[in-house]
Design a protein around this motif. Sequence first.
Motif, PDB file in Angstrom:
ATOM      1  N   LEU A  29       0.881  -1.405   0.223  1.00 19.15           N
ATOM      2  CA  LEU A  29      -0.348  -0.377   0.099  1.00 19.15           C
ATOM      3  C   LEU A  29       1.115   1.450   0.112  1.00 19.15           C
ATOM      4  O   LEU A  29       2.280   1.278   0.557  1.00 19.15           O
ATOM      5  CB  LEU A  29      -1.203  -0.238   1.445  1.00 19.15           C
ATOM      6  CG  LEU A  29      -2.347  -0.895   1.331  1.00 19.15           C
ATOM      7  CD1 LEU A  29      -2.769  -0.982   2.802  1.00 19.15           C
ATOM      8  CD2 LEU A  29      -2.912  -1.195   0.575  1.00 19.15           C
ATOM      9  N   SER A  30       0.059   2.443  -0.319  1.00 15.92           N
ATOM     10  CA  SER A  30       1.176   3.771   0.012  1.00 15.92           C
ATOM     11  C   SER A  30       1.459   3.449   0.949  1.00 15.92           C
ATOM     12  O   SER A  30       0.912   3.850   1.519  1.00 15.92           O
ATOM     13  CB  SER A  30      -0.182   4.814  -1.232  1.00 15.92           C
ATOM     14  OG  SER A  30      -0.844   5.146  -0.245  1.00 15.92           O
ATOM     15  N   ALA A  31       2.288   4.811   0.939  1.00 16.34           N
ATOM     16  CA  ALA A  31       3.902   4.956   1.811  1.00 16.34           C
ATOM     17  C   ALA A  31       2.593   6.825   2.249  1.00 16.34           C
ATOM     18  O   ALA A  31       2.777   7.478   1.260  1.00 16.34           O
ATOM     19  CB  ALA A  31       4.740   5.101   1.449  1.00 16.34           C
ATOM     20  N   THR A  32       3.284   6.456   3.973  1.00 13.73           N
ATOM     21  CA  THR A  32       2.739   8.458   4.007  1.00 13.73           C
ATOM     22  C   THR A  32       4.056   8.774   4.478  1.00 13.73           C
ATOM     23  O   THR A  32       4.503  10.085   4.116  1.00 13.73           O
ATOM     24  CB  THR A  32       1.813   8.252   5.132  1.00 13.73           C
ATOM     25  OG1 THR A  32       2.693   7.609   6.373  1.00 13.73           O
ATOM     26  CG2 THR A  32       1.226   7.647   5.320  1.00 13.73           C
ATOM     27  N   SER A  33       5.529   7.536   4.300  1.00 16.01           N
ATOM     28  CA  SER A  33       6.341   9.084   4.476  1.00 16.01           C
ATOM     29  C   SER A  33       8.086   8.008   4.603  1.00 16.01           C
ATOM     30  O   SER A  33       7.478   6.797   4.292  1.00 16.01           O
ATOM     31  CB  SER A  33       6.684   9.569   5.737  1.00 16.01           C
ATOM     32  OG  SER A  33       7.219   8.411   6.942  1.00 16.01           O
ATOM     33  N   MET A  34       8.882   8.503   3.354  1.00 17.88           N
ATOM     34  CA  MET A  34      10.028   7.769   3.219  1.00 17.88           C
ATOM     35  C   MET A  34      11.464   8.062   3.143  1.00 17.88           C
ATOM     36  O   MET A  34      10.720   9.876   3.297  1.00 17.88           O
ATOM     37  CB  MET A  34       9.529   7.180   1.896  1.00 17.88           C
ATOM     38  CG  MET A  34       8.664   6.636   0.876  1.00 17.88           C
ATOM     39  SD  MET A  34       8.048   6.432  -0.816  1.00 17.88           S
ATOM     40  CE  MET A  34       7.806   8.291  -1.295  1.00 17.88           C
ATOM     41  N   VAL A  48      19.154  10.905   7.502  1.00 23.36           N
ATOM     42  CA  VAL A  48      19.808  11.799   6.135  1.00 23.36           C
ATOM     43  C   VAL A  48      18.690  12.607   5.273  1.00 23.36           C
ATOM     44  O   VAL A  48      18.925  13.510   5.183  1.00 23.36           O
ATOM     45  CB  VAL A  48      20.391  10.839   4.857  1.00 23.36           C
ATOM     46  CG1 VAL A  48      20.894  11.557   4.353  1.00 23.36           C
ATOM     47  CG2 VAL A  48      21.576  10.202   5.708  1.00 23.36           C
ATOM     48  N   ALA A  49      17.819  12.254   5.020  1.00 29.27           N
ATOM     49  CA  ALA A  49      16.420  12.709   4.612  1.00 29.27           C
ATOM     50  C   ALA A  49      15.009  11.666   4.508  1.00 29.27           C
ATOM     51  O   ALA A  49      15.262  11.005   4.250  1.00 29.27           O
ATOM     52  CB  ALA A  49      17.274  13.012   2.858  1.00 29.27           C
ATOM     53  N   ARG A  50      14.275  13.378   4.054  1.00 26.95           N
ATOM     54  CA  ARG A  50      12.919  12.163   4.475  1.00 26.95           C
ATOM     55  C   ARG A  50      11.615  12.780   3.359  1.00 26.95           C
ATOM     56  O   ARG A  50      11.827  14.018   3.559  1.00 26.95           O
ATOM     57  CB  ARG A  50      12.463  12.364   5.635  1.00 26.95           C
ATOM     58  CG  ARG A  50      10.866  11.412   6.667  1.00 26.95           C
ATOM     59  CD  ARG A  50      10.744  11.282   7.487  1.00 26.95           C
ATOM     60  NE  ARG A  50      11.584   9.850   7.630  1.00 26.95           N
ATOM     61  CZ  ARG A  50      11.065   8.680   7.753  1.00 26.95           C
ATOM     62  NH1 ARG A  50       9.595   8.778   6.901  1.00 26.95           N
ATOM     63  NH2 ARG A  50      11.778   7.194   8.281  1.00 26.95           N
ATOM     64  N   ILE A  51      10.795  12.077   3.026  1.00 29.52           N
ATOM     65  CA  ILE A  51      10.006  13.089   2.602  1.00 29.52           C
ATOM     66  C   ILE A  51       8.460  12.446   2.678  1.00 29.52           C
ATOM     67  O   ILE A  51       8.395  11.752   2.470  1.00 29.52           O
ATOM     68  CB  ILE A  51      10.252  12.606   0.784  1.00 29.52           C
ATOM     69  CG1 ILE A  51       9.128  13.147  -0.429  1.00 29.52           C
ATOM     70  CG2 ILE A  51      10.077  11.555   0.707  1.00 29.52           C
ATOM     71  CD1 ILE A  51       9.461  13.759  -1.651  1.00 29.52           C
ATOM     72  N   ASP A  72       8.072   7.758  -5.136  1.00 37.19           N
ATOM     73  CA  ASP A  72       7.131   7.483  -6.227  1.00 37.19           C
ATOM     74  C   ASP A  72       6.083   7.406  -4.416  1.00 37.19           C
ATOM     75  O   ASP A  72       6.243   6.157  -4.229  1.00 37.19           O
ATOM     76  CB  ASP A  72       6.065   6.717  -6.470  1.00 37.19           C
ATOM     77  CG  ASP A  72       5.171   6.550  -7.356  1.00 37.19           C
ATOM     78  OD1 ASP A  72       4.754   6.373  -8.421  1.00 37.19           O
ATOM     79  OD2 ASP A  72       3.945   7.209  -6.513  1.00 37.19           O
ATOM     80  N   ASN A  73       4.879   7.867  -3.382  1.00 40.13           N
ATOM     81  CA  ASN A  73       4.505   7.432  -2.450  1.00 40.13           C
ATOM     82  C   ASN A  73       3.402   6.002  -2.594  1.00 40.13           C
ATOM     83  O   ASN A  73       3.211   5.072  -2.027  1.00 40.13           O
ATOM     84  CB  ASN A  73       4.052   8.478  -1.492  1.00 40.13           C
ATOM     85  CG  ASN A  73       3.007   8.546  -2.268  1.00 40.13           C
ATOM     86  OD1 ASN A  73       3.096   9.945  -3.338  1.00 40.13           O
ATOM     87  ND2 ASN A  73       1.383   8.407  -1.579  1.00 40.13           N
ATOM     88  N   GLY A  74       3.292   6.642  -3.730  1.00 41.81           N
ATOM     89  CA  GLY A  74       1.871   5.445  -4.255  1.00 41.81           C
ATOM     90  C   GLY A  74       2.652   4.148  -4.692  1.00 41.81           C
ATOM     91  O   GLY A  74       1.943   2.749  -4.072  1.00 41.81           O
ATOM     92  N   LYS A  75       4.356   3.812  -4.765  1.00 41.24           N
ATOM     93  CA  LYS A  75       4.573   2.343  -5.330  1.00 41.24           C
ATOM     94  C   LYS A  75       5.141   2.112  -4.057  1.00 41.24           C
ATOM     95  O   LYS A  75       6.274   1.743  -4.142  1.00 41.24           O
ATOM     96  CB  LYS A  75       5.281   2.881  -6.445  1.00 41.24           C
ATOM     97  CG  LYS A  75       4.199   3.056  -7.769  1.00 41.24           C
ATOM     98  CD  LYS A  75       5.325   2.879  -9.074  1.00 41.24           C
ATOM     99  CE  LYS A  75       4.094   2.880 -10.060  1.00 41.24           C
ATOM    100  NZ  LYS A  75       4.988   3.693 -11.516  1.00 41.24           N
ATOM    101  N   ALA A  76       5.643   3.501  -3.074  1.00 37.51           N
ATOM    102  CA  ALA A  76       6.725   3.236  -2.418  1.00 37.51           C
ATOM    103  C   ALA A  76       8.254   3.022  -2.403  1.00 37.51           C
ATOM    104  O   ALA A  76       8.656   2.085  -2.126  1.00 37.51           O
ATOM    105  CB  ALA A  76       6.322   1.722  -0.868  1.00 37.51           C
TER     106      ALA A  76
END
Length: 119
Positions: A29-34, A48-51, A72-76
């Motif tokens: 399922l899509s992610a809310t943060s990566m 280091v970095a987060r989106i 791409d949060n939809g594809k995690a």
Amino acid sequence: QVHLVESGGGLVQPGGSLRLSCVPSGRILSATSMGWYRQAPGKQRELVARITSGGSTNYLDSVKGRFTISGDNGKATVYLQMNDLKPEDTAVYFCNVARATSWRPYEYWGQGTQVTVSS
């Protein structure tokens, strides 16, 4: 069981560039943060970095202006473009993908990829 597959690490000279990739081994399922973390020998793991899914980003001060996180949060799926690399960037880099929702939350970590910056 889904896991994250990292690639793109390696040995590079100071001033060089690398692009790290992190892709789930299966559909999730899509992610809310990566994000990307790193851990150098004898040191604690650091962010280091987060989106976020909304596109907000934050960076470790020492990499601002040199590293860029995207994905791409939809594809995690998440990437880290690293430019003007310095010896102090040497570390094992780990990706992290999370879904902080009440329905089917998750958090996954990559296995780590070594980045070595040396002449």
